[in-house]
Design an enzyme around this catalytic site. Structure first.
Site, short mmCIF file in Angstrom:
data_model
loop_
_atom_site.label_atom_id
_atom_site.label_comp_id
_atom_site.label_asym_id
_atom_site.label_seq_id
_atom_site.Cartn_x
_atom_site.Cartn_y
_atom_site.Cartn_z
N SER A 45 -9.09 3.02 -3.22
CA SER A 45 -9.26 3.91 -2.09
C SER A 45 -8.21 4.99 -2.04
CB SER A 45 -9.21 3.08 -0.79
OG SER A 45 -9.12 3.89 0.34
N GLY A 46 -8.54 6.10 -1.35
CA GLY A 46 -7.57 7.13 -1.05
C GLY A 46 -6.83 6.90 0.24
N ASP A 47 -7.09 5.76 0.89
CA ASP A 47 -6.40 5.41 2.13
C ASP A 47 -6.33 3.90 2.20
OD1 ASP A 47 -5.28 5.60 4.75
OD2 ASP A 47 -6.41 7.43 5.11
N ASP A 48 -6.07 3.34 3.38
CA ASP A 48 -5.90 1.90 3.50
C ASP A 48 -7.15 1.16 3.03
OD1 ASP A 48 -3.35 2.22 4.78
OD2 ASP A 48 -4.42 2.72 6.63
N SER A 84 -4.42 1.23 -3.96
CA SER A 84 -4.31 2.41 -3.10
C SER A 84 -2.88 2.93 -3.15
CB SER A 84 -4.71 2.08 -1.66
OG SER A 84 -4.67 3.24 -0.86
#
Length: 481
Positions: A260-263, A294
């Protein structure tokens, strides 16, 4: 005698010829019949099986990756909703690429994706209705106004299953990310799957790719099972959180893999004064057997929108690789709410910036109307049985002056520091707690209690009610033209 044998030979030849002709005719008819009806058998495990089934092709669906199927999905759900009180219904999506905008599901309903089925999210904004901002947020996350409806959406539903044989939902997110970065969006980007005010929801055995924003978002809901999900997005993609339970009760997330690009998982419950006023916590949440990658965010984040409270979270058997932090608590003055009774055990971490990160200085606010005296309560945070290697910094624990984070317990933790690690592995301000069997040695605010206390950090033995859900084996034989 010769004439007799000649006649007999002629009869045999004639009969043989007739048999061949009959076989050819039957074969042609059989082939035509097979062309008109395809049989497909499959089975899966679900909370509920359904009495009625149909294929998206029955409603004019075309899986060529070019034709819009938004109306076909909407018509299919509308038609199948008549069976909600008659054993429920299932919509089957066969192999193909099914381009579609947002569509809403109904109660007592299953959406099933064949292993070679791909739902392609439309890039035509007219196929995405605009909804009001969530009441616990007061505004959209991307913009002050409303938000685009999610690709698969539902509100005030009960008994819904979204599953498949690892079929794919592709959000085609690059279109949305580019418009977001350019500031061209008037509304918050859509999510892939969202259910609001709903109960008994299962999301399982799917691959989710390139979501415009968050992937899975149950909100104001209860009894949620998320199982066997693969989520993949570029690590630089904006806000592509994996699974975000938000003001939900009794949630089970397990056996999932997230890049992912976030949590990877972000637990939420509303934003500042809006979340405080709405007052619906996320509680009784189980996360187990999660693998996360991530580099710029956390495997599990609590907050920062936690103003309704987060309580009784249990996470175990967590693996994170090239991830910024293992568990991160994010809050600030003005958030209010609480994060308490958090239990984490059995983490394996490789190449991390921080193993533990808590911050009371996460300043993103919904607007300027928040109350700076609304202080969050962070207490009862338990971490145990953790192995980590190639770590830049063991922990960064920052409470709030005058509002310390308390009852922190960290035990049986071994952290291997990276070759170029920070000289001081722990930084702690405005926190209180204990430790046991932790290496490298924690800061003075977490005094070592000795090896006899190595199991001091609690982890509840009593299962939550979501762990008692019994799944059924559902078998179907689809017939469609």
């Amino acid at each position: 005698m010769c004439t007799y044998f000649a006649l007999l030979t002629l009869q045999v030849t004639t009969i043989a010829t007739l048999l061949v002709l009959v076989a050819l005719i039957l074969g042609q008819n059989g082939a035509e019949a097979r062309k008109g009806r395809i049989l497909e058998s499959f089975e899966y495990i679900a909370m509920s099986c359904r009495a009625h089934s149909a294929s998206i092709t029955d409603f004019g669906g075309i899986g060529d990756g070019k034709t819009s199927n938004t109306k076909a999905f909407q018509d299919a759900v509308k038609h199948l909703s008549q069976y909600a009180n008659d054993g429920g219904a299932q919509l089957y999506v066969p192999a193909g690429q099914w381009l579609t905008g947002s569509f809403s599901l109904t109660s007592h309903f299953t959406l099933y994706l064949h292993k070679d089925a791909v739902l392609l999210a439309s890039q035509d904004m007219s196929e995405w209705p605009v909804l009001k901002a969530l009441p616990s947020y007061g505004r959209g996350r991307d913009a002050a106004g409303g938000r685009f409806a999610s690709l698969i959406f539902g509100t005030n539903l009960t008994d819904v299953v979204v599953t498949g044989a690892n079929g794919t939902i592709d959000g085609q997110g690059a279109f949305w990310w580019q418009n977001f970065h350019k500031g061209k969006l008037k509304y918050t980007r859509p999510y892939l799957i969202e259910f609001m005010y709903s109960d008994n929801i299962q999301i399982s055995n799917l691959t989710l790719l390139n979501s415009p924003s968050w992937n899975v978002h149950p909100v104001y809901s209860s009894n949620i099972l998320v199982q066997g999900i693969t989520i993949i997005a570029p690590i630089t993609s904006p806000n592509t959180d994996g699974i975000n339970p938000d003001s939900c009760t009794n949630v089970r997330i397990e056996d999932s893999y997230i890049v992912s690009g976030d949590d990877c998982i972000a637990v939420k419950s509303g934003w500042d004064e809006y979340g405080i006023s709405f007052g619906m916590p996320t509680k009784q949440l189980v996360i187990r057997r999660l693998t996360c990658i991530s580099p710029y965010s956390a495997a599990i984040a609590l907050g920062s929108e936690m103003s309704g409270g987060i309580e009784d979270l249990r996470a175990e058997d967590i693996t994170a690789i090239h991830t910024e932090s293992g568990v991160r608590i994010k809050t600030a003055r003005g958030r209010g709410g609480f994060v308490k009774d958090i239990y984490v055990k059995g983490m394996t971490l490789h190449t991390m910036k921080w193993v533990f990160w808590m911050t009371g200085n996460y300043k993103a606010h919904a607007d300027n109307h928040y109350d700076p005296n609304a202080l969050p309560v962070i207490q009862g945070i338990n971490y145990r049985d953790i192995m980590a290697d190639n770590v830049s910094m063991a922990a960064r624990l920052e409470g709030i002056e005058g509002d310390p984070f308390t009852q922190i317990c960290i035990s049986n933790v071994t952290i291997g520091m990276a070759a170029k690690a920070k000289k001081v592995p722990w930084t702690c301000t405005d926190v209180e707690g204990i430790s046991s069997g932790v290496s490298p040695r924690p800061c003075d605010q977490l005094p070592d209690q000795g090896p006899e206390k190595i199991t001091a950090c609690d982890f509840p033995a009593e299962p939550l009610s979501i762990d008692r859900v019994v799944l059924k084996s559902c078998t179907y034989r689809m017939k469609y033209t």
